[in-house]
Design an enzyme around this catalytic site. Structure first.
Site, short mmCIF file in Angstrom:
data_model
loop_
_atom_site.label_atom_id
_atom_site.label_comp_id
_atom_site.label_asym_id
_atom_site.label_seq_id
_atom_site.Cartn_x
_atom_site.Cartn_y
_atom_site.Cartn_z
N HIS A 27 29.32 -6.15 -4.87
CA HIS A 27 29.36 -5.27 -3.71
C HIS A 27 30.77 -5.15 -3.14
CE1 HIS A 27 24.93 -5.96 -3.74
NE2 HIS A 27 24.96 -4.67 -3.49
N HIS A 44 25.48 -1.39 -10.52
CA HIS A 44 24.51 -2.43 -10.89
C HIS A 44 23.09 -1.90 -10.70
CE1 HIS A 44 25.42 -2.99 -6.61
NE2 HIS A 44 24.17 -3.39 -6.48
N CYS A 78 13.42 -2.99 -1.14
CA CYS A 78 14.46 -2.66 -2.12
C CYS A 78 15.27 -3.92 -2.41
CB CYS A 78 15.35 -1.53 -1.63
SG CYS A 78 15.89 -1.69 0.06
N HIS A 108 17.41 -6.09 -6.09
CA HIS A 108 18.00 -6.09 -7.42
C HIS A 108 17.19 -7.00 -8.34
CE1 HIS A 108 21.21 -5.78 -4.34
NE2 HIS A 108 21.62 -4.79 -5.10
N GLU A 155 9.34 -9.93 0.52
CA GLU A 155 9.78 -9.23 1.72
C GLU A 155 8.63 -8.85 2.64
OE1 GLU A 155 12.50 -5.94 1.34
OE2 GLU A 155 13.61 -6.93 -0.27
N GLU A 190 27.89 -0.27 -1.94
CA GLU A 190 26.63 -0.28 -2.69
C GLU A 190 26.74 0.81 -3.75
OE1 GLU A 190 24.23 -2.38 -3.43
OE2 GLU A 190 23.12 -2.31 -1.55
N GLU A 243 24.69 1.75 -7.01
CA GLU A 243 23.49 1.31 -7.70
C GLU A 243 22.90 2.37 -8.62
OE1 GLU A 243 21.76 -2.01 -4.65
OE2 GLU A 243 20.82 -0.04 -4.58
#
Length: 179
Positions: A25, A31, A66, A68, A86, A111, A113
């Site tokens: 980041h 990523h 959300c 990774h 979460e 970010e 992504e």
């Protein structure tokens, strides 16, 4: 304590290595990520307000979950894991599209992504982790779009990008939703 790693990818989502999450980041390297959208049977969408202690976008409203995937973890495995971590529930999920985005934040983090978007339906109890989620609520798509139009800064950058595509998948246009 070891920091989690993210999977670095090409523009076509081919894995090319891993890197500690915060370093990726800081450097703004592309990523792999995922975003989960949840609806209930009434067609309302579950939103979460990110915890105030998050390293970026604290207190902003976004989709249900959300994150990774970990190295060696598939997108579905990661999405189910993080939805449970979460929001405290799990449900069947379907991947509906993916897209790439890049957002620079005021704190110097970026970010960048390749985001896989999944959708599911849930009508049961929700038990959010307070270190991840400050608040949550179901809202009609009309209410969400109205609020986004009036107060766009209250929502995450990726939610602004993904929501129109989710609505298209659901055969709902912004106009049909009442905006």
């Amino acid at each position: 304590m070891n920091q989690p790693e993210v999977i670095l990818v090409t523009e076509s989502d081919e894995a090319i290595g891993t890197m500690e999450k915060m370093e990726a980041h800081r450097r703004g390297l592309l990523h792999r990520a995922f975003s989960v959208f949840i609806l209930n049977d009434a067609g309302d969408m579950l939103l979460q307000q990110r915890a105030l202690g998050k390293y970026h976008s604290p207190g902003l409203w976004t989709n249900a979950c959300c994150s990774h995937p970990l190295p060696g973890e598939t997108i579905p495995e990661a999405a189910h894991r993080r939805l449970m971590e979460e929001m405290g529930f799990d449900c069947p999920l379907e991947e509906i599209f993916s897209f790439t985005y890049r957002t620079a934040f005021d704190n110097g983090l970026i970010e960048h992504e390749f985001d896989h978007v999944l959708i599911g339906t849930h009508n049961g109890a929700i038990h959010p982790d307070s270190t991840e989620v400050n608040d949550y609520r179901y809202m009609s798509v009309h209410q969400i779009l109205e609020l986004m139009e009036k107060e766009p800064a209250r929502f995450t950058s990726w939610f602004h990008l993904a929501l129109p595509r989710v609505l298209k998948h659901l055969n709902m246009s912004v106009t049909a939703a009442g905006i």
